[in-house]
Motif scaffolding. Structure first.
Motif, short mmCIF file in Angstrom:
data_model
loop_
_atom_site.label_atom_id
_atom_site.label_comp_id
_atom_site.label_asym_id
_atom_site.label_seq_id
_atom_site.Cartn_x
_atom_site.Cartn_y
_atom_site.Cartn_z
N TRP A 325 0.85 -1.19 0.00
CA TRP A 325 0.00 0.00 0.00
C TRP A 325 0.89 1.25 0.00
CZ3 TRP A 325 -0.69 3.77 3.94
CH2 TRP A 325 -1.81 4.61 3.79
N CYS A 326 1.88 1.28 0.89
CA CYS A 326 2.75 2.47 0.99
C CYS A 326 3.45 2.76 -0.34
CB CYS A 326 3.86 2.24 2.03
SG CYS A 326 3.30 2.12 3.70
N THR A 330 -0.26 -2.10 -5.01
CA THR A 330 -1.37 -2.99 -4.65
C THR A 330 -2.01 -3.64 -5.87
OG1 THR A 330 -3.11 -1.31 -4.83
CG2 THR A 330 -1.95 -1.47 -2.70
N VAL A 335 -5.57 3.44 -6.41
CA VAL A 335 -4.89 3.48 -5.12
C VAL A 335 -3.39 3.71 -5.34
CG1 VAL A 335 -4.28 2.10 -3.08
CG2 VAL A 335 -6.61 1.99 -4.03
N ASP A 336 -2.82 2.95 -6.26
CA ASP A 336 -1.37 3.03 -6.48
C ASP A 336 -0.94 4.41 -7.00
OD1 ASP A 336 -1.21 0.47 -5.63
OD2 ASP A 336 -0.99 -0.43 -7.61
N MET A 339 -0.91 6.73 -4.07
CA MET A 339 0.18 6.45 -3.12
C MET A 339 1.53 6.82 -3.71
SD MET A 339 -1.37 5.64 -0.44
CE MET A 339 -0.02 5.19 0.62
N VAL A 356 -7.62 6.07 -0.60
CA VAL A 356 -6.57 5.13 -0.14
C VAL A 356 -6.78 4.74 1.33
CG1 VAL A 356 -4.89 6.00 -1.85
CG2 VAL A 356 -4.82 6.90 0.50
N LEU A 360 -7.22 0.86 2.55
CA LEU A 360 -6.39 0.21 3.58
C LEU A 360 -7.26 -0.40 4.68
CD1 LEU A 360 -3.28 -0.09 4.44
CD2 LEU A 360 -3.83 1.65 6.14
N LEU A 364 -8.41 -3.93 2.84
CA LEU A 364 -7.32 -4.75 3.37
C LEU A 364 -7.50 -5.06 4.85
CD1 LEU A 364 -4.19 -3.12 1.64
CD2 LEU A 364 -5.65 -4.96 0.81
N GLY A 371 -1.52 3.39 8.63
CA GLY A 371 -1.80 4.32 7.53
C GLY A 371 -1.61 5.75 7.98
#
Ligand SMILES: Cc1cc2nc3c(=O)[nH]c(=O)nc-3n(C[C@H](O)[C@H](O)[C@H](O)COP(=O)(O)OP(=O)(O)OC[C@H]3O[C@@H](n4cnc5c(N)ncnc54)[C@H](O)[C@@H]3O)c2cc1C
Length: 504
Positions: A325-326, A330, A335-336, A339, A356, A360, A364, A371
């Motif tokens: 995730w960071c 993903t 989301v990506d 991030m 995001v 998370l 997830l 986060g």
């Protein structure tokens, strides 16, 4: 009398009640900023608390403030160390009787204030705290802290109808600082242990710290570009410099006073146009206000796993998922892309942050505090109340939690990045994908991938979860955790339909 002004998250000269009070009461005033050891410690999950983007913005802001003070025949003392010790030492060195500063509402900051007050009393000096980081001062809010409404809407209506924002104070034109102690040099990023950051050419706006650059941004967003007049229509976008104000880094470090932003907004409404958009910028500033009060009311609970509602949820502490995730790996493009923007620039749009954070926590099921800690480290505009308040809200453990609510990523992609321009901007590996699949590359058949010269798993990760199934699993976990608690009764599931937002 001699006084000290302790600058904290208020790195400006305009609308600075502590400085104004010191100049009124004292013949000589020494200004100081302490680069406190705790800023550079590691926090939750072993992450550094301050990343390079914020450190750079802070140093720029300190350099700018020092320049402004020098122009007024004064200076900014810059010292490193433990806050209480450094300040007590400076009081002794300068024979000051009072330290003036602005209130901060974080739990650590409150502890420091308490310790400092005790330490100063022991040397016959005192701490004088004033309010300056919010639109409203406490006595102008029409309810006590314990009666802070659980719902933002109720809070907003109450303050809108009953509270007035006070006038921003003018900046001083002269500061008398006799016999300044050693002022210390402004450290470089390297001195603080950071690597110099190269600006990513894809960044929407280069943030430079300081009051002057903050005022220029205000001038640009309102008076030069008139972007504010369509803010309500653009504020959910993710690409470009002007879809939102980008005031947040300057507000977070106090280079801009919220009351000045407010008064400029009112002036703009009087002189140019008053519409839904100008109102909406005020509305968003009220969210900032609300989370500050939430922090003041709930204190430490804001940072605990169960959040301010003390929700008995179990969260995964899966380092691998968290790392993906960071790093924006993903396999879910929206989301990506967000991030990677955060990691490459220190900024992410409000829409992106909500997406995001929901992914998370609601897809997830990973510990929301991780986060929040990643955001704390990365964000150039990190603000303790806004960050942890928003994370509580996104994780569904805030005081306003109304059932299991999440962002449907496919719907968000369709609505806020229909052409795929945003994900292509941050994920060049997807640049050649047709718009229909750019948000869901896992839907491409092997033959389609061959045709495009693209291979899922090689050029871009396989998705870490199935978006629909994962949210159903998390929802089941959520209700199971709440079984037997008073929260079980509140709200019904609106899976799939609900778009959580700060529109209430
Ligand atoms: C999970 C999460 C974490 C966040 N962490 C932070 C943070 O550490 N620091 C921070 O300043 N904001 C935070 N926000 C709020 C918001 O995303 C940013 O304030 C906003 O994106 C900053 O961009 P802007 O200045 O262009 O905002 P604009 O849309 O132009 O809004 C104007 C101002 O209103 C305030 N504001 C807007 N939205 C919010 C909000 N939801 N909560 C509180 N204040 C708001 C900010 O001061 C902002 O500068 C977070 C939001 C989420 C969902």
């Amino acid at each position: 009398m001699r006084g000290i002004v302790w600058f904290r998250n208020d790195l400006r000269l305009h609308d600075h009640p502590a400085l104004t009070a010191a100049l009124t009461a004292c013949e000589s005033v020494t200004c100081i900023f302490v680069l406190e050891d705790r800023f550079f410690e590691t926090g939750i999950g072993g992450l550094p608390r301050m990343g390079a983007y914020r450190a750079k913005f802070l140093l720029e802001s300190l350099g700018a403030l020092r320049g402004q003070l020098r122009a007024l025949d004064s200076d900014l003392v810059i010292r490193r160390g433990e806050g209480v010790e450094v300040l007590t030492q400076l009081v002794t060195e300068t024979s000051a009787e009072v330290v003036y500063a602005h209130n901060e509402w974080g739990t650590e900051e409150l502890d420091i204030e308490k310790k400092l007050a005790t330490s100063l009393t022991a040397i016959s000096a005192r701490l004088c705290l004033l309010e300056a980081s919010s639109l409203y001062v406490t006595e102008d809010i029409p309810f006590g802290l314990v009666a802070l409404p659980d719902l933002f809407t109720e809070f907003r209506r109450k303050v809108e109808h009953n509270s007035l924002v006070r006038e921003a104070l003018p900046a001083p034109t002269k500061i008398q600082s006799d016999a300044l102690p050693a002022v210390g040099s402004l450290p470089t990023l390297a001195d603080l242990g950071y690597l110099e950051q190269e600006v990513d050419s894809r960044i929407a706006l280069v943030f430079k710290g300081g009051e002057e650059t903050g005022l220029s941004r205000l001038e640009h967003y309102l008076w030069q570009g008139h972007h504010v007049r369509k803010y309500k229509l653009t504020r959910n976008e993710m690409l470009g410099p002007d879809y939102s104000s980008k005031f947040s880094p300057w507000l977070a470090l106090g280079c801009l006073s919220p009351r000045l932003v407010y008064s400029e907004l009112r002036r703009y409404e009087e002189q140019v146009v008053r519409n839904d958009s100008t109102y909406w910028l005020f509305f968003e500033l009220l969210w900032r206000e609300y989370f500050r009060l939430v922090l003041r009311r709930f204190g430490r609970r804001l940072f605990l796993l169960g959040g301010i509602r003390e929700t008995p949820m179990r969260w995964l502490q899966d380092k691998e998922l968290f790392e993906r995730w960071c790093q924006g790996q993903t396999g879910i493009p929206l989301v990506d892309a967000n991030m990677r923007e955060l990691r490459s620039t220190g900024y992410m749009s409000n829409r992106g942050r909500q997406i995001v954070a929901s992914f998370l926590t609601k897809n997830l099921g990973v510990d929301w505090r991780w986060g929040a800690a990643w955001f704390e480290m990365q964000l150039v505009d990190y603000d303790v109340a806004s960050n942890y308040g928003n994370w509580n809200y996104a994780a569904g453990i805030g005081n306003d939690a109304r059932g299991f609510r999440y962002f449907n990523i496919a719907v968000q992609a369709e609505k806020y990045d229909p052409s795929g321009a945003y994900v292509r901007h941050w994920l060049p590996d997807l640049a050649t994908l047709p718009t229909a699949q750019v948000h869901s590359p896992w839907r491409l058949s092997t033959a389609q991938q061959d045709k495009l010269g693209f291979r899922l798993g090689r050029d871009y990760p396989n998705p870490v979860v199935d978006l629909e199934k994962s949210v159903q699993q998390q929802e089941a976990k959520y209700w199971a955790a709440l079984e037997g608690t008073p929260w079980r009764k509140r709200g019904n599931s609106v899976t799939g339909k609900f778009v959580m937002s700060t529109e209430d």
